[in-house]
Design an enzyme around this catalytic site. Structure first.
Site, PDB file in Angstrom:
ATOM      1  N   GLY A  10       5.297  -2.972  -6.182  1.00  0.00           N
ATOM      2  CA  GLY A  10       4.340  -2.241  -5.336  1.00  0.00           C
ATOM      3  C   GLY A  10       5.060  -1.527  -4.204  1.00  0.00           C
ATOM      4  N   PHE A  11       4.274  -0.914  -3.349  1.00  0.00           N
ATOM      5  CA  PHE A  11       4.843  -0.125  -2.255  1.00  0.00           C
ATOM      6  C   PHE A  11       5.665  -1.014  -1.305  1.00  0.00           C
ATOM      7  CE2 PHE A  11       3.529   1.252   2.193  1.00  0.00           C
ATOM      8  CZ  PHE A  11       4.698   1.957   2.418  1.00  0.00           C
ATOM      9  N   GLY A  36       1.278  -1.439  -8.963  1.00  0.00           N
ATOM     10  CA  GLY A  36       2.716  -1.221  -8.773  1.00  0.00           C
ATOM     11  C   GLY A  36       3.247  -0.284  -9.848  1.00  0.00           C
ATOM     12  N   THR A  95      -8.179 -11.950  -8.543  1.00  0.00           N
ATOM     13  CA  THR A  95      -6.725 -11.844  -8.359  1.00  0.00           C
ATOM     14  C   THR A  95      -6.303 -12.430  -7.022  1.00  0.00           C
ATOM     15  OG1 THR A  95      -6.742  -9.805  -9.630  1.00  0.00           O
ATOM     16  CG2 THR A  95      -4.772 -10.245  -8.342  1.00  0.00           C
ATOM     17  N   ALA A 117       1.384 -12.688   1.885  1.00  0.00           N
ATOM     18  CA  ALA A 117       1.037 -11.407   2.493  1.00  0.00           C
ATOM     19  C   ALA A 117      -0.468 -11.314   2.650  1.00  0.00           C
ATOM     20  CB  ALA A 117       1.544 -10.260   1.630  1.00  0.00           C
ATOM     21  N   TYR A 149     -12.539  -8.403  -0.010  1.00  0.00           N
ATOM     22  CA  TYR A 149     -11.080  -8.358   0.172  1.00  0.00           C
ATOM     23  C   TYR A 149     -10.686  -9.254   1.351  1.00  0.00           C
ATOM     24  CZ  TYR A 149      -6.407  -6.440   0.934  1.00  0.00           C
ATOM     25  OH  TYR A 149      -5.057  -6.292   1.107  1.00  0.00           O
TER      26      TYR A 149
END
Ligand code: UDP
Length: 323
Positions: A10-11, A36, A95, A117, A149
């Site tokens: 991913g970023f 990603g 997820t 994270a 989220y």
């Protein structure tokens, strides 16, 4: 050290991989390439200390195998970006909550240290600015998908603390609007990437709402540095840290700065949030971290000004278009 980065394609994950390889570690990336991109790791193709596994954090057998012999796990794999979250709330919730439980469970069983994270979305629309790690969380109703989220990430944090009671060495980082090269205009931290793409294309910059909402944009190498400190320093264990620049910019000012730095002839256009994210969407007006905890405990302080970081993003985008 043997290090695992979930979401390493991913970023932010790929920039973390850059740093860990440069520091001499052996790095295993576990990524299902949902958001990603393998291209994010292209610079390391064939690197003797990099192993790439395409797979899901929901695959407990795979996750357990990956944890064997691992010293530190940076758990960044997640369904990210408000746009994705409102489009596919089920995938986000499963997820981010169940995937995190699997990672924590197997890391603990194998004796690995973990950095989780998390996100500034944790604070929701709280107006207790600047946000402190021990401050309130203010969320809207459960049928507004955007809050799933924040809720799933918060459950992830609760799981971290629960596993810590059973011996897991874990630290949590709450990221605030990270930006930098390799951002996906359709993904996490999308506003900077979108505005840069629009400015370089000469298209209008799409400011949502009045543009007076403000964010603290943090250059990715500084986010990565904070993350590595959280994964290596003793003072980080059992703690949660805000990771973000303490300087805020409104979205309108961001648009104007990007037009200036690109020398674009683009204009700014305003679009209702509801038209983008659906009715009932609550945008966060101002989001500013209190970074005194991470400064005091981990010695981290971001220094790259927005103007300089944006110039680097624009230069990288121009270089990749020229290739
Ligand atoms: N935003 C915008 N135009 C865009 C994309 C985003 O005005 O094309 C706004 C968005 O509504 C929010 C801010 O920019 O107020 C930051 O959005 P982003 O998705 O980058 O991150 P968020 O802070 O919402 O997690």
């Amino acid at each position: 050290m043997n290090v695992v980065v979930t979401g390493g394609a991913g970023f932010i994950g790929s920039h973390l991989v850059d740093r860990l390889l440069a520091d001499g570690h052996a790095v295993t990336v576990l990524d299902n390439l949902s958001t990603g991109r393998a291209a994010n790791l292209a610079a390391h193709l064939g690197h003797p200390r990099l192993r790439f596994l395409r797979g899901s954090i929901l695959d407990a057998t795979l996750v357990d195998a990956v944890m064997s012999g691992t010293d530190v796990v940076y758990h960044l794999a997640a369904a990210v970006g408000v746009g994705h979250v409102v489009k596919d709330p089920l995938w986000t919730a499963v997820t981010n909550a169940h995937g995190t439980e699997i990672v924590l469970e197997h890391a603990r069983a194998r004796g690995a240290r973990v950095v989780f994270a998390s996100t500034s979305e944790i604070y929701g629309t709280s107006d207790a600015l600047p946000y402190r790690e021990d401050g309130p969380r203010v969320l809207g109703p459960t049928w507004i998908h955007r809050w799933s989220y924040s809720t799933a990430k918060a459950l992830g944090e609760h799981l971290c603390f629960a596993h810590a009671e059973r011996g897991l060495a874990v630290s949590i980082v709450r990221y605030f609007n990270t930006y930098g090269p390799r951002m996906d205009p359709a993904g996490y931290g999308s506003v900077v990437a979108r505005f840069v793409s629009q400015a370089l294309d000469g298209a209008p910059l799409t400011v949502h709402g009045d543009g007076a909402q403000a964010r603290c944009f943090t250059f990715v190498s500084e986010t990565v540095d904070a993350t590595v400190r959280a994964g290596t320093l003793d003072a980080a264990i059992g703690q949660v840290f805000n990771v973000g620049s303490p300087f805020h910019s409104t979205i309108g000012d961001l648009a104007r700065l990007i037009i200036e730095l690109t020398g674009s002839g683009s204009t700014v256009t305003h679009i209702d949030h509801a038209a983008v994210y659906g009715e009932g969407f609550a945008d966060t007006r101002t989001r500013v971290p209190d970074v005194s905890k991470i400064a005091a405990r981990l010695g981290w302080q971001p220094t790259i000004p927005l103007r300089e970081g944006l110039a680097r993003v624009i230069a990288e985008r121009r270089a990749s278009e020229a290739r």
